[in-house]
Enzyme design. Sequence first.
Site, PDB file in Angstrom:
ATOM      1  N   ASP A 357     -51.210  43.619  45.956  1.00  0.00           N
ATOM      2  CA  ASP A 357     -51.325  42.157  45.935  1.00  0.00           C
ATOM      3  C   ASP A 357     -51.803  41.663  44.573  1.00  0.00           C
ATOM      4  OD1 ASP A 357     -50.558  40.216  47.669  1.00  0.00           O
ATOM      5  OD2 ASP A 357     -52.507  39.934  48.594  1.00  0.00           O
ATOM      6  N   ASP A 410     -50.547  39.364  54.884  1.00  0.00           N
ATOM      7  CA  ASP A 410     -51.971  39.038  54.850  1.00  0.00           C
ATOM      8  C   ASP A 410     -52.567  38.943  56.244  1.00  0.00           C
ATOM      9  OD1 ASP A 410     -51.858  38.888  52.083  1.00  0.00           O
ATOM     10  OD2 ASP A 410     -51.238  36.794  52.130  1.00  0.00           O
TER      11      ASP A 410
END
Length: 512
Positions: A357, A410
């Site tokens: 990420d 997420d």
Amino acid sequence: MDLQRGVWVVVGVLVVSLSLSSAGDIVHHDDIAPKRPGCNNNFVLVKVPTWINGIEDAEYVGVGARFGPTLESKEKYATNTRVVLADPPDCCTQPKNKLTKEVILVHRGNCKLYKMVCEKDEPDVEIGIPAVMLPQDVGAIFETDLKNNSMVSVQLYSPLRPLVDIAEVFLWLMAVGTILFASYWSAWSAREAAIEHEKLLKDASDDSLHMEVDRSNALVEISTTAAILFVVIASCFLIMFYKLMSFWFVEILVVLFCIGGIEYEADRTKYSFSRFKHAGDSYVRLPIFGAVSYLTLAVAPFCIAFAVLWAVYRRISFAWIGQDILGIALIITVLQIVRVPNLKVGTVLLSCAFLYDIFWVFVSKWWFHESVMIVVARGDKSGEDGIPMLLKIPRMFDPWGGYSIIGFGDIILPGLVVAFSLRYDWLANKKLRAGYFVWAMTAYGLGLLITYVALNLMDGHGQPALLYIVPFTLGTFITLGHMRGDLKVLWTRGEPERPCPHVHLQPQPSSQ
């Protein structure tokens, strides 16, 4: 649902681990355009409401220049300012018309102002008036109105975003609620499987054991190797999305998203109703699809109709509701099918996702001159309002509008670890406060909340949500396990030891 098809859709969802982002940045920090004293402003979005002959008209959005007074964080002015045409139109020489507190409309492209920056070879100048760049079609509208002797007036301001919009509160509740529901469903299934396992061991028949093996094959357990390979595969998919991003590519993603949503909605609905009076026990064999229950045939048309309606009308203002329903159904099913067997695998998976990420949100700017993750999430170059693999809610009290979004990854990736914590608690017969689930769930919620605060403190710049979620969730779980002395079992076995119910110790005969 066919397991092989399900696994491939699951892999596709996992690799699109998009980062949290908002509708767009208010401030664009450009390190490429020249900077020097007096010419070092950030490029700021500016609202330009207009009035024609005293009547309020359309509102446009421009971009502030590198030079002149900054318009960051300015509130709306109380009075309007009249617009006049420049003479000459490009204003590269001294204007012929006398200007007193007016906004001058200048043509771009014929002088060095076309970039709205100061060139490196220009002498230092001190400009005391703000400059805003508008789209060419907006300038043409202004020019036409002025040539028709209409009085055009404007305001220039750049309002602040709220620290946290109500949309982000609802999005937070959606993410937390989805993991909460999926975790309980996963734990319930695990407990039922454990009870059935004990019954089968008591029977100790070969047929029963074979049935248990078949049931276990319906789940996909992630290994340490698979967790590491996830980063490589996800990166390849992300680059492919970035390079091939176009209208037709997004259309393909929409079709795949609908197929996954239809299949999973039908499967979950069938599973829910099949728990009552064996409603899903009757099957019919169909070409290509194989054995399909009558219950699936009954609910499939409704699921197909819902997905098709969303795909056709996904550009209308409230289409995000359908996208979120399909997305939540898909996320819950993934958290049912995919499981981490122990805390070791969960730690490797979240650690790799943490680095993934950060790299594709921040570090990728050095190679691609833009954040690859955010470009893909927004659906740039596609003409679409983002790709479908995310949950979104329109920002309600943001003067800039747009959406607050969160990627499936997420929710799914930390959700795998949170669901594992509840399965362990139930199998170990731990009470709520003495277990790990309530703490892991709370840590995830706090990490996501910090993400939203950071997002708005940084002027709406997209943030890697896992940067905040992983330390909170994983750090809390590991620290608590170490303090309670359960870390070794959590790290290796992932479940408490259960005695075999068919093995009984025989009492020793007493000696005479």
